[in-house]
Design an enzyme around this catalytic site. Structure first.
Site, short mmCIF file in Angstrom:
data_model
loop_
_atom_site.label_atom_id
_atom_site.label_comp_id
_atom_site.label_asym_id
_atom_site.label_seq_id
_atom_site.Cartn_x
_atom_site.Cartn_y
_atom_site.Cartn_z
N CYS A 108 0.84 -1.21 0.00
CA CYS A 108 0.00 0.00 0.00
C CYS A 108 0.87 1.25 0.00
O CYS A 108 1.40 1.65 1.03
CB CYS A 108 -0.93 -0.01 1.21
SG CYS A 108 -1.96 1.46 1.33
N CYS A 129 -0.41 4.12 2.19
CA CYS A 129 -0.15 3.91 3.62
C CYS A 129 1.32 4.14 3.96
O CYS A 129 1.64 4.79 4.95
CB CYS A 129 -0.49 2.48 4.05
SG CYS A 129 -1.99 1.81 3.36
N ASP A 130 2.20 3.61 3.16
CA ASP A 130 3.61 3.52 3.56
C ASP A 130 4.58 4.36 2.73
O ASP A 130 5.75 4.48 3.11
CB ASP A 130 4.06 2.05 3.51
CG ASP A 130 3.23 1.17 4.44
OD1 ASP A 130 2.84 1.68 5.51
OD2 ASP A 130 2.97 0.01 4.11
#
Ligand code: NDP
Length: 323
Positions: A141, A144-145
């Site tokens: 992701c 997300c990261d």
């Protein structure tokens, strides 16, 4: 968490799954006095339990780890007396009403409303290094990261819309993005491909596959091979993003609910309603586009509110019949 030693139970609201959607549905249903029972599924806490820091969920100005966040979701649901139980729903029968579900292949129970929050799982390449370094440079992701790889070199595997989107997103943060594509063409839509081609710092490696990851405790390089020439090399990348698709966890609903061609549950636009009365689908199990913790939580709220309205309506109908 309570032990599940009950038999022949009949509950008002049964929630299947324990990610942000399931717990949010539980919080709303419990506060509405519906005494929800939530079965965690095989991966309690869902996908967030395999991520590290979550910095894009509102209300956590300093960020929070995925596992910690899910502990807090659970605590909040239990504070309002959600009955959270370990167990996997292995079968459902939505042919009558109340609905019937089977837990762990043996226990049967009835529920007036069922909220499905079974989530989705990222597909992985199947390399041992992916598991070993998950959360240590390996991610599925970018939203997300990606932030943690600011100014670094990263690699993205895949050639569909997700991979193109992840590569474009990362190109704005990272120094350089390698896109590892196994064929000599991409499956992504033309517009998404164009976006990738236009980015100055994305290099596409055609006919290329990943052999492994370098690094003891953190990704330090990606070993690749050209499947046409056999030429091998190591990319100096510290982030490894696998974007080869997601699989919604909806197998048990295959012959029961309307699913799209990828297996996502189809709901009536703007609601959590499935085609079966009293069955609601929330979170990633029905969302092929956004797939974020916050959107899953919002959709869990919708599931609980839709269930509450359904039960109120059912009560009125039953009262009319008995009059
Ligand atoms: P897709 O199934 O469309 O693409 C998966 C990609 O991963 C393919 O390019 C495939 O390669 C590659 N792949 C699969 N397995 C491997 C492997 N073992 N090694 C290397 N590469 C592999 O999945 P997506 O998640 O990209 O998209 C799913 C759906 O969601 C699509 O319909 C897409 O259009 C949609 N979507 C739409 C978006 C948007 O509109 N903004 C954003 C994201 C997704 P190959 O091509 O060789 O099979």
């Amino acid at each position: 968490m309570k032990e599940d030693d009950t038999t022949n139970e009949h509950v008002q609201v049964l929630i299947i799954g324990s990610g942000p959607a399931g717990y949010t549905a539980a919080i709303y249903a419990a506060r509405a006095g519906l005494k929800p029972v939530l079965y965690t599924g095989a991966e309690p806490g869902g996908q967030l339990t395999i991520t590290t820091d979550v910095e894009n969920y509102p209300g956590y100005p300093e960020g929070v780890t995925g596992p910690q966040m899910m502990v807090e979701f659970q605590k909040q649901a239990e504070r309002f007396d959600t009955d959270v139980r370990y167990g996997v729903v292995t079968d459902v029968d939505f042919s009558g009403w109340p609905h019937e579900v089977t837990i762990d292949g043996k226990k049967k129970m009835k529920a007036d409303a069922v909220i499905i929050s079974t989530g989705a799982s990222a597909k992985w390449l199947g390399l041992a290094d992916e598991i070993r370094l998950n959360g240590q440079g390996v991610s599925a992701c970018a939203v997300c990261d990606g932030f943690f790889f600011k100014g670094q070199d990263v690699a993205v595997v895949g050639a569909g819309d997700t991979a193109a989107e992840e590569a474009s997103y990362l190109s704005k943060l990272a120094n350089k993005v390698y896109m590892i594509v196994r064929r000599d063409e991409m499956r992504a839509s033309k517009i998404m491909q164009q976006r990738v081609f236009n980015a100055q710092n994305i290099e596409i490696l055609w006919n290329t596959e990943t052999e492994g990851l370098i690094g003891e405790n953190q990704v330090e390089g990606v070993a690749i091979v050209n499947n046409k020439t056999g030429e091998k090399r190591v990319l100096n990348a510290t982030g490894f993003f696998v974007a080869i698709g997601h699989k919604p966890n909806t197998e048990i609903f295959e012959s029961v609910l309307d699913l799209d061609e990828s297996g996502y549950i189809i709901t009536t636009l703007g609601t959590s309603k499935t085609q079966i009365e009293g069955v609601f689908a929330t979170g990633d199990a029905q969302d092929r586009i956004y797939r974020q913790a916050v959107t899953a939580a919002g959709s869990g709220c919708m599931g609980a509110l839709d269930a509450e309205r359904f039960l109120a309506q059912k009560e009125v109908e039953l009262a009319e019949v008995t009059q």
